[in-house]
Design an enzyme around this catalytic site. Structure first.
Site, mmCIF file in Angstrom:
data_model
loop_
_atom_site.group_PDB
_atom_site.id
_atom_site.type_symbol
_atom_site.label_atom_id
_atom_site.label_comp_id
_atom_site.label_asym_id
_atom_site.label_seq_id
_atom_site.Cartn_x
_atom_site.Cartn_y
_atom_site.Cartn_z
ATOM 1 N N HIS A 1 3.206 3.141 13.092
ATOM 2 C CA HIS A 1 2.189 4.200 13.238
ATOM 3 C C HIS A 1 2.636 5.333 14.153
ATOM 4 O O HIS A 1 1.816 5.984 14.782
ATOM 5 C CB HIS A 1 0.829 3.639 13.664
ATOM 6 C CG HIS A 1 0.132 2.913 12.541
ATOM 7 N ND1 HIS A 1 -1.212 2.657 12.515
ATOM 8 C CD2 HIS A 1 0.612 2.411 11.379
ATOM 9 C CE1 HIS A 1 -1.529 2.022 11.395
ATOM 10 N NE2 HIS A 1 -0.420 1.851 10.690
ATOM 11 N N GLU B 1 -5.231 1.581 2.343
ATOM 12 C CA GLU B 1 -5.085 0.403 3.216
ATOM 13 C C GLU B 1 -5.292 0.790 4.674
ATOM 14 O O GLU B 1 -5.867 0.041 5.454
ATOM 15 C CB GLU B 1 -3.692 -0.228 3.056
ATOM 16 C CG GLU B 1 -3.541 -1.588 3.736
ATOM 17 C CD GLU B 1 -3.126 -1.512 5.200
ATOM 18 O OE1 GLU B 1 -3.145 -2.556 5.878
ATOM 19 O OE2 GLU B 1 -2.780 -0.407 5.700
ATOM 20 N N GLU B 2 -4.825 1.972 5.030
ATOM 21 C CA GLU B 2 -4.834 2.372 6.446
ATOM 22 C C GLU B 2 -6.241 2.651 6.970
ATOM 23 O O GLU B 2 -6.432 2.845 8.165
ATOM 24 C CB GLU B 2 -3.930 3.596 6.667
ATOM 25 C CG GLU B 2 -2.448 3.336 6.409
ATOM 26 C CD GLU B 2 -1.810 2.380 7.422
ATOM 27 O OE1 GLU B 2 -2.502 1.939 8.357
ATOM 28 O OE2 GLU B 2 -0.616 2.074 7.267
ATOM 29 N N ASP C 1 4.090 -5.961 3.540
ATOM 30 C CA ASP C 1 3.762 -4.880 4.476
ATOM 31 C C ASP C 1 4.644 -5.019 5.714
ATOM 32 O O ASP C 1 5.385 -5.999 5.842
ATOM 33 C CB ASP C 1 2.269 -4.956 4.841
ATOM 34 C CG ASP C 1 1.691 -3.607 5.287
ATOM 35 O OD1 ASP C 1 2.454 -2.734 5.734
ATOM 36 O OD2 ASP C 1 0.457 -3.449 5.200
ATOM 37 N N HIS D 1 0.829 -1.213 0.000
ATOM 38 C CA HIS D 1 0.000 0.000 0.000
ATOM 39 C C HIS D 1 0.857 1.253 0.000
ATOM 40 O O HIS D 1 1.878 1.336 0.669
ATOM 41 C CB HIS D 1 -1.038 -0.010 1.124
ATOM 42 C CG HIS D 1 -0.514 0.077 2.529
ATOM 43 N ND1 HIS D 1 -0.287 1.273 3.165
ATOM 44 C CD2 HIS D 1 -0.209 -0.883 3.444
ATOM 45 C CE1 HIS D 1 0.117 1.051 4.411
ATOM 46 N NE2 HIS D 1 0.189 -0.257 4.601
ATOM 47 N N ASP E 1 5.681 2.234 6.966
ATOM 48 C CA ASP E 1 4.411 1.524 6.728
ATOM 49 C C ASP E 1 3.638 2.319 5.685
ATOM 50 O O ASP E 1 3.046 3.326 6.030
ATOM 51 C CB ASP E 1 3.659 1.413 8.050
ATOM 52 C CG ASP E 1 2.286 0.786 7.910
ATOM 53 O OD1 ASP E 1 1.972 0.230 6.846
ATOM 54 O OD2 ASP E 1 1.513 0.884 8.889
#
Ligand code: ZN
Ligand code: CO
Length: 331
Positions: A303, A194-195, A217, A63, A164
């Protein structure tokens, strides 16, 4: 490859606003591809090769979106309240810098009486872009920002915002570059959104109708002070996902990935992740179902504005992916 990683991670493209990163990736893949197209959700779909005997139609997904912040309210003094795009952890917010897609920069503050508080809630933070009123505030409701943090090399470790999953994008690009021959019809898909739930992967997988799907990922690690029990560490190789919160990998895919790593003498780790999922979840459940798995790059501080990976793990991820898609496959 480090230059590519820097370029990818220093681009600002939260979910739903992927045009900047899509352009950067398109530049890289165009000369290497047989066909490049963009679907309605903004997925960048790169086809390479055709199906030979023993060949499969394989979809690889990384992603290209990242977590971000969206303006939800601007007060009379120009302070901005925001909504989250994806799983923002409040622990990484205070005093961070952000950049909006229109170039505006700002910092993240918290209401004064909470400055020393243990854990302010999300809504108690705000963005200060230097405005003094709502009128001269350079952003409007619905504008989006991402963390602003330069790429950093710490010995063998690489640190950046949006590792990410720009690191997955880098692995796909480098695998496409390194690939010599393949009996497979390969789709390298740089997915959107994706998130916020693997939305781009859902539509692109439906369109491609693959026989096999692999996401690339990041995954969490258990190698920092007082981590939860998790058998993944930086520097011990790419991880082969067995399970996460959204998916049980197909057991033949897991076996194929592990035995390929062993044959090529690439170190690898078996992954069970209790928290989060990937595009592979959407691919697995498309149409009447797809054999799916995930190659994970171990990553600390996922994150937050400073996500860390190990460069050797990244290079071994490319090697493993190239080995997987180069050889005939009987599944
Ligand atoms: Zn991710
Ligand atoms: Co994520």
């Amino acid at each position: 490859m480090k230059q590519l990683i820097q370029k990818l991670t220093e681009t600002f493209s939260p979910s739903g606003f992927e045009s900047a990163i899509r352009e950067v990736i398109k530049q890289e893949v165009q000369p290497l591809a047989d066909e490049v197209r963009v679907d309605a959700l903004g997925n960048l779909i790169v086809r390479k090769g055709a199906k030979a005997k023993n060949g499969k139609r394989i979809m690889l997904a990384a992603h290209m979106d990242e977590i971000g912040l969206m303006v939800s309210h601007i007060d009379e003094n120009g302070f901005i309240r925001f909504s989250n795009i994806g799983g923002i952890r409040t622990g990484g917010l205070l005093s961070g810098r952000v950049q909006f897609t229109n170039g505006t920069q700002g910092l993240i503050g918290v209401e004064r009486d909470l400055f020393a508080a243990k854990s302010p809630t999300f809504s108690q933070y705000y963005i200060d872009v230097g405005a003094t009123s709502a009128k001269n505030c350079p952003v409007k409701i619905g504008d989006v920002a991402a963390f602003k943090r330069p790429f950093l090399e710490l010995g063998q470790r690489l640190v950046a915002k949006s590792m990410d999953d720009r690191i997955g994008c880098a692995v796909l690009i480098e695998a496409l570059r390194a690939l010599k021959t393949s009996p497979h019809e390969l789709y390298f898909v740089f997915t959107t959104q994706e998130e916020v739930g693997p939305r781009g992967a859902a539509t692109s997988a439906f369109g491609i109708d693959p026989e096999i799907g692999l996401a690339v990922d990041v995954t969490l690690t258990g190698d920092t002070p007082k981590s939860k029990y998790m058998a993944i560490s930086l520097g011990k190789g790419p991880a082969v996902k067995v399970k996460d919160t959204g998916m049980l990998s197909d057991q033949h895919i897991v076996e194929w990935m592990c035995s390929t790593a062993e044959k090529k003498r690439i170190p690898y780790q078996r992954e069970v992740l209790d928290g989060g999922s990937t595009d592979a979840m959407a691919i697995q459940m498309t149409r009447s179902g797809v054999l799916a798995g995930c190659l994970s790059v171990p990553c600390r501080y996922v994150h937050t504005p400073s996500e860390m990976v190990d460069y050797e793990d990244v290079q071994n991820s490319v090697k493993l992916l190239v080995a997987l898609i180069s050889a005939p496959l009987n599944l």
